[in-house]
Design an enzyme around this catalytic site. Structure first.
Site, PDB file in Angstrom:
ATOM      1  N   LEU A 101     -40.096  56.339  -2.138  1.00 42.67           N
ATOM      2  CA  LEU A 101     -41.163  57.206  -2.642  1.00 42.67           C
ATOM      3  C   LEU A 101     -41.071  58.572  -1.966  1.00 42.67           C
ATOM      4  O   LEU A 101     -40.828  58.664  -0.755  1.00 42.67           O
ATOM      5  CB  LEU A 101     -42.531  56.590  -2.370  1.00 42.67           C
ATOM      6  CG  LEU A 101     -42.934  55.389  -3.241  1.00 42.67           C
ATOM      7  CD1 LEU A 101     -44.218  54.770  -2.714  1.00 42.67           C
ATOM      8  CD2 LEU A 101     -43.114  55.803  -4.693  1.00 42.67           C
ATOM      9  N   ALA A 102     -41.288  59.627  -2.756  1.00 39.96           N
ATOM     10  CA  ALA A 102     -41.086  60.992  -2.246  1.00 39.96           C
ATOM     11  C   ALA A 102     -42.262  61.885  -2.630  1.00 39.96           C
ATOM     12  O   ALA A 102     -42.134  62.823  -3.403  1.00 39.96           O
ATOM     13  CB  ALA A 102     -39.779  61.567  -2.782  1.00 39.96           C
ATOM     14  N   GLY A 103     -43.421  61.564  -2.082  1.00 41.76           N
ATOM     15  CA  GLY A 103     -44.593  62.372  -2.398  1.00 41.76           C
ATOM     16  C   GLY A 103     -45.302  61.855  -3.638  1.00 41.76           C
ATOM     17  O   GLY A 103     -44.868  60.907  -4.294  1.00 41.76           O
ATOM     18  N   HIS A 110     -50.887  59.272   6.022  1.00 43.57           N
ATOM     19  CA  HIS A 110     -50.770  58.234   4.969  1.00 43.57           C
ATOM     20  C   HIS A 110     -50.544  56.830   5.532  1.00 43.57           C
ATOM     21  O   HIS A 110     -49.451  56.296   5.540  1.00 43.57           O
ATOM     22  CB  HIS A 110     -49.729  58.599   3.918  1.00 43.57           C
ATOM     23  CG  HIS A 110     -48.401  59.096   4.372  1.00 43.57           C
ATOM     24  ND1 HIS A 110     -47.620  58.453   5.316  1.00 43.57           N
ATOM     25  CD2 HIS A 110     -47.682  60.176   3.972  1.00 43.57           C
ATOM     26  CE1 HIS A 110     -46.491  59.095   5.479  1.00 43.57           C
ATOM     27  NE2 HIS A 110     -46.510  60.156   4.685  1.00 43.57           N
ATOM     28  N   GLU A 157     -45.441  68.179   8.539  1.00 48.59           N
ATOM     29  CA  GLU A 157     -45.064  66.763   8.535  1.00 48.59           C
ATOM     30  C   GLU A 157     -43.696  66.653   9.211  1.00 48.59           C
ATOM     31  O   GLU A 157     -42.667  66.669   8.573  1.00 48.59           O
ATOM     32  CB  GLU A 157     -45.036  66.216   7.114  1.00 48.59           C
ATOM     33  CG  GLU A 157     -44.983  64.699   7.072  1.00 48.59           C
ATOM     34  CD  GLU A 157     -45.164  64.129   5.680  1.00 48.59           C
ATOM     35  OE1 GLU A 157     -45.272  62.902   5.554  1.00 48.59           O
ATOM     36  OE2 GLU A 157     -45.212  64.910   4.702  1.00 48.59           O
ATOM     37  N   ARG A 188     -47.893  38.383  13.390  1.00 45.49           N
ATOM     38  CA  ARG A 188     -47.317  38.241  14.727  1.00 45.49           C
ATOM     39  C   ARG A 188     -46.732  39.546  15.253  1.00 45.49           C
ATOM     40  O   ARG A 188     -46.314  39.623  16.409  1.00 45.49           O
ATOM     41  CB  ARG A 188     -46.227  37.155  14.714  1.00 45.49           C
ATOM     42  CG  ARG A 188     -46.776  35.734  14.659  1.00 45.49           C
ATOM     43  CD  ARG A 188     -45.687  34.709  14.934  1.00 45.49           C
ATOM     44  NE  ARG A 188     -44.609  34.781  13.971  1.00 45.49           N
ATOM     45  CZ  ARG A 188     -44.590  34.148  12.796  1.00 45.49           C
ATOM     46  NH1 ARG A 188     -45.626  33.400  12.455  1.00 45.49           N
ATOM     47  NH2 ARG A 188     -43.569  34.270  11.975  1.00 45.49           N
ATOM     48  N   HIS A 234     -48.611  54.637  -4.234  1.00 43.58           N
ATOM     49  CA  HIS A 234     -48.368  54.448  -2.806  1.00 43.58           C
ATOM     50  C   HIS A 234     -49.099  53.241  -2.235  1.00 43.58           C
ATOM     51  O   HIS A 234     -48.651  52.644  -1.251  1.00 43.58           O
ATOM     52  CB  HIS A 234     -48.787  55.694  -2.021  1.00 43.58           C
ATOM     53  CG  HIS A 234     -47.837  56.845  -2.154  1.00 43.58           C
ATOM     54  ND1 HIS A 234     -47.825  57.659  -3.255  1.00 43.58           N
ATOM     55  CD2 HIS A 234     -46.862  57.293  -1.328  1.00 43.58           C
ATOM     56  CE1 HIS A 234     -46.886  58.583  -3.103  1.00 43.58           C
ATOM     57  NE2 HIS A 234     -46.283  58.384  -1.946  1.00 43.58           N
ATOM     58  N   ASP A 287     -50.546  63.949  -1.025  1.00 42.94           N
ATOM     59  CA  ASP A 287     -49.110  64.073  -0.698  1.00 42.94           C
ATOM     60  C   ASP A 287     -48.362  64.652  -1.905  1.00 42.94           C
ATOM     61  O   ASP A 287     -47.190  64.363  -2.126  1.00 42.94           O
ATOM     62  CB  ASP A 287     -48.525  62.716  -0.301  1.00 42.94           C
ATOM     63  CG  ASP A 287     -47.220  62.820   0.486  1.00 42.94           C
ATOM     64  OD1 ASP A 287     -46.817  63.951   0.830  1.00 42.94           O
ATOM     65  OD2 ASP A 287     -46.591  61.783   0.732  1.00 42.94           O
ATOM     66  N   GLY A 343     -44.643  54.966   5.485  1.00 42.06           N
ATOM     67  CA  GLY A 343     -43.909  55.544   6.596  1.00 42.06           C
ATOM     68  C   GLY A 343     -44.147  54.832   7.908  1.00 42.06           C
ATOM     69  O   GLY A 343     -44.068  55.442   8.982  1.00 42.06           O
TER      70      GLY A 343
END
Length: 413
Positions: free
Chosen positions: A334-336, A240, A140, A251, A278, A301, A244
């Site tokens: 968010l971290a995994g 994901h 990643e 628009r 998530h 993740d 991210g």
């Protein structure tokens, strides 16, 4: 025999229940396993037991469902083991837990880090792949967007660097299976070409690209993979989806609109972290309705906190705090994830997706992405006997990996 006993032994087993595989359900079916392979799947009356002597029927709860072993293409660790750290023993503990949780095949995911830490982590994971514990490596980064870095450490993000990519490919020893990249970075096209030449799946993500750039990059990636002739990669993926990257706006559609369109056409497959943190369940259901289960890859993740209580953990070089089973950096990002893939499948079903469709996106679809569909991801005669048995609530009852019964994890989920 009770499920979970004799965890280290392979055997000749007969399992009875509803079989969910390849997007369909077959009630009142049986699965026969001999010598680590699937020998028969179908109605009991179609099984000639005299051709498979010594089958032992396992005692399963009423209403049990029999699934292929789950396949996770995006997973950073579990039970204290952090794959990006490069520490072998904790990584092995994490892999064992994940196998026992029903994820019988996984890619070990790295995160963006220093060159030295990346090479060290790749070397460790290469050894695990050599031993057959993991199916390969997912990198990643590090060629990701600063604007959409998420939990990736911005100190180590960099623009595409072909010499570094060459070092990573060499360190992986042919086990680099997927790499997340941002298509708007200068030189990203060269990264995609190099990955395709080596049979590695380009996975677009952690990007601030617009829809046009996204579509052009993924279309080129698909064409390069098709022209490579290697046959080891089916199509590009999206790391994901929604996370991210910029949100979809009417628009300014950004990458999400292009990814949904190309997934609906079958050109790519999109990852979803359907863990309840998530993505909203309505978002999960919408994507399945729009693009079809055959174009969705369910992933976790997951990071080191998976299978453990709330507390403080690490994700590569980043400190992570887990509260209420949700992992975040100190700034709230968010971290995994902390769910297992079976948890993700269950929550996908709770979101309104048909069970057979949710299982397909966690088995046959990811198996095909990494070119392993002739070995894993389905319940068919001749394939490796990776089997997960669940009860009516999709709670794990039994796991077989290559015909060996695996007990429950030492630490509960």
């Amino acid at each position: 025999m009770k499920p979970g006993q004799n965890a280290a032994e392979a055997g000749n087993y007969l399992l009875a229940g509803t079989v969910l595989t390849d997007g369909s359900a077959q009630t009142d079916a049986v699965v026969a396993v001999t010598e680590g392979r699937i020998a028969y799947v179908g109605p009991r009356e179609g099984l000639d037991a005299s051709l498979l002597p010594g089958l032992e029927e396992l005692e399963l709860p009423p209403g049990s469902m029999i699934l292929p072993g789950l396949v996770d293409l995006h997973c950073h660790g579990a039970v204290g083991g952090d794959f990006p750290s490069g520490d072998s023993d904790p990584a092995r503990t994490a892999v064992d837990f994940l196998h026992r949780s029903g994820t019988t095949t996984l890619l070990a995911s790295m995160v963006t880090a220093s060159r030295e830490d990346l090479l060290r982590g790749f070397a460790t994971l290469r050894q695990l792949a050599d031993e057959g514990l993991i199916a390969g490596i997912h990198s990643e980064g590090p060629f990701l967007s600063h604007a959409r870095c998420g939990a990736q450490d911005p100190r180590f993000l960099r623009e595409p660097d072909l010499p570094l990519l060459g070092e990573l490919l060499a360190a992986a020893g042919s086990y680099l299976r997927t790499m997340t990249y941002a298509p708007e970075l200068p030189g990203a096209n060269a990264v995609v070409r190099t990955l395709a030449e080596h049979g590695v799946t380009p996975s677009l993500g952690h990007t601030d690209a617009d829809a046009r750039t996204t579509a052009a990059s993924l279309t080129e990636a698909a064409e390069l993979l098709a022209a490579s002739g290697l046959g080891t990669v089916s199509r590009p993926t999206v790391t994901h989806l929604f996370n991210g990257m910029p949100p979809l706006h009417h628009r300014s559609p950004g990458p999400v609109a292009a990814c949904l369109r190309l997934a609906g056409a079958g050109t790519i497959a999109v990852e979803l972290i359907a863990d309840g943190a998530h993505l909203d369940p309505e978002t999960v259901r919408m994507v399945f309705d729009l693009v079809g289960a055959e174009n969705v890859v369910l992933v976790t993740d997951s990071m080191a906190a998976t299978g453990l209580p709330d507390g403080d953990y690490e994700l590569g070089p980043a400190a992570v705090s887990v509260s209420g089973a949700v992992a975040r950096l100190s700034n709230g990002t968010l971290a995994g994830g902390t769910a297992t893939l079976l948890d993700v499948v269950r929550r996908t079903i709770d979101a309104g997706v048909e069970p057979a469709a949710a299982v397909l996106s966690a088995t046959a679809v990811p198996a095909a992405i990494i070119g392993r569909e002739q070995e894993i991801g389905s319940l068919r005669a001749g394939l490796r006997a990776d089997v997960v048995v669940v009860d009516r609530d999709f709670r794990r009852v039994l796991v077989l990996r290559a015909g060996r019964t695996l007990g429950r994890p030492a630490v509960g989920v």
